[in-house]
Design an enzyme around this catalytic site. Sequence first.
Site, mmCIF file in Angstrom:
data_model
loop_
_atom_site.group_PDB
_atom_site.id
_atom_site.type_symbol
_atom_site.label_atom_id
_atom_site.label_comp_id
_atom_site.label_asym_id
_atom_site.label_seq_id
_atom_site.Cartn_x
_atom_site.Cartn_y
_atom_site.Cartn_z
ATOM 1 N N CYS A 2 -46.469 -39.920 6.084
ATOM 2 C CA CYS A 2 -47.789 -40.274 6.602
ATOM 3 C C CYS A 2 -48.880 -39.760 5.669
ATOM 4 C CB CYS A 2 -48.010 -39.658 7.968
ATOM 5 S SG CYS A 2 -46.757 -40.105 9.155
ATOM 6 N N ARG A 27 -47.577 -43.067 -0.805
ATOM 7 C CA ARG A 27 -46.680 -42.241 0.005
ATOM 8 C C ARG A 27 -45.781 -43.086 0.908
ATOM 9 N NH1 ARG A 27 -48.847 -36.949 0.518
ATOM 10 N NH2 ARG A 27 -48.074 -36.686 2.634
ATOM 11 N N ASN A 99 -49.649 -35.801 10.845
ATOM 12 C CA ASN A 99 -48.531 -36.008 9.925
ATOM 13 C C ASN A 99 -47.546 -34.866 10.152
ATOM 14 O OD1 ASN A 99 -46.830 -36.394 7.783
ATOM 15 N ND2 ASN A 99 -48.287 -35.736 6.220
ATOM 16 N N GLU A 479 -23.592 -39.503 -11.341
ATOM 17 C CA GLU A 479 -25.048 -39.577 -11.182
ATOM 18 C C GLU A 479 -25.760 -38.900 -12.363
ATOM 19 O OE1 GLU A 479 -26.998 -41.250 -9.602
ATOM 20 O OE2 GLU A 479 -28.888 -40.169 -9.513
#
Length: 603
Positions: A2, A27, A99, A479
């Site tokens: 948020c 975001r 948030n 990875e």
Amino acid sequence: MCGIVGYIGEKEKKKIILKGLKELEYRGYDSAGMAILKGNDITHFKAVGKLKNLEEKTKNFTSEGFGLAIGHTRWATHGKPNEINAHPHLGEYSYVIHNGIIENHQELKNELQEKGFSFLSQTDSEVIVHLFEMFIKEGFGAFEAFEKTVKKLQGAYAILLISKVDKEKIFFAKNLVPLIVGKSSENEIFFSSSDAPLIGYAQDVVYLHDKTYGYAQKGEINIYENSVLQKPKFKKLSISKLSAQKEGFRFFMEKEIYEQSAVASETLMGRVQKNRVILDDIDDSFFNEINEIKICACGTSYHAALASSYLFERVSKIKCSVEIASEFRYKEPLLKNDTLFIVISQSGETADTLQALKMAKKAGLKTLAVCNVDNSSIVRISDEILLTRAGIEKGVASTKAFTTQFIVLWMLALKLGELKGNLGQNIVESEIETLLKVPAVLKVDEKIHEKIRRLSKRYLHGHGFFFIGRDLFFPLALEGALKLKEISYLHAEGYPAGEMKHGPIALADSELFTVALMPKTMLYDKVKSNVEELSARDATILALSPLEFDIADDFIKTKGYDHPMLEFFEMSVIVQLLALEISVRLGNDVDMPRNLAKSVTVE
Ligand code: F6R
């Protein structure tokens, strides 16, 4: 994640809020809203989807002259992304944006409902505004009521609240998620979740500390901690937007590596109690009659899938297979109805993964997506979803998405183990204890970063890299190699350490660089023998281990956590930093490597 903005001043408030929210778009969000208090009126707007929808709703509204405004972009955690769940949340005469996650929201909600307060949304945030109004009803002044409210909240929060009971003030509180307050030379006050929306508006800012709260009014900011008024520590705001978004890091990838600790906390928030895992709104019955798991994904998400397959078999005791989505699509796979089909995707738009999901749905399998982007195609199609909550990932080379995927999959493995009766209560409790240590483990150790920076200069040539590991550390080796080749353009392969002698060892010479993952908690002696075989053939060894290893040419000493998962996350950060620093030395574009796209929507 948020985003929050707030404003106190004379200027057109709607524009300031919309501009601020635009800066926070990176975001990630799925709905947005704002509330403006001017004179005796509070006006609010909410819209699902992109900010242009909120813009459209507010197009005939103007708000010049002194007033207060708060705005929010919401990344859904509790409750679907719809208008009712979008912020601001309203009471009778007050509005709040939040948030974070209020962990004790259910308990507070019950208390409030018993006192006659009714709730509109499914969010945890709505309790804040009703608590505030409850204290007002009990006769407290606005600030006291807000202070009492904050003291009742457990969890993470950045909060802005406005109310008709005090039309001059924005009340604020912060714990564990960012909130900045700033002022301009014209005595205006600004709030934001990050620097970017403040640039060009506020000159002096305070980065609020955890567990602080207070209120701001024209030209004045009052910050409290434990009921004691603090002296605000103002800092000058930097003036570059791009660097504000990068928060001082050289590249988004670097910022994202550093933010893994914080996003891991977001991933865990509200999902673990002392002795059980709570997987959002997924009903336990969804897992009834599941005897097998099949996971499909691509690239880094495939590596998270592969790593989790060790957990599903070892921890949950459920048979698990993993397939690269582009291979799965055309192999005419045999699919059985007692298989849970999991797809993993950061973007939620990867064409191969999406098609694999459609095939599984068509075959009648239950489907579950582990995804970072709400409302993406994969999320919309899956029966159930677990959002990774990593926030927008800008660097093309995935880092925090991988970490949060694996955390979610670990939680899922624990949940399934518990549901299937394959995990004793004491094991669940001790695994959860370990899970909660992950954010701390992911904190970048500056000394290790510095060492990697120095070491990187020795690894800019050669005829190739092998990353080797066993068990969970084999997918991590894959990875590590993928990270390196993506951004350094050097050839790198991930290999099971025990498999090197079946062919690749023929490549060994001093120009073959081997990055050996040697955790102490996972088959240490076996990996050690494999590395010795390579060293005997003159391969150059860079070993990552908590245990000293004499024959390594270079050695990065890890902390030596006593759980393989913690060693995994620690080494994961190291291989990410190694790729980053080699790429920086080679002068490559770390965030936008050649030939690669962040979201691969073609076959
Ligand atoms: C590697 C990377 C890619 C993606 C792959 C899948 O750093 O980012 O390998 O992991 O393209 O993408 P998602 O997870 O969005 O499905």
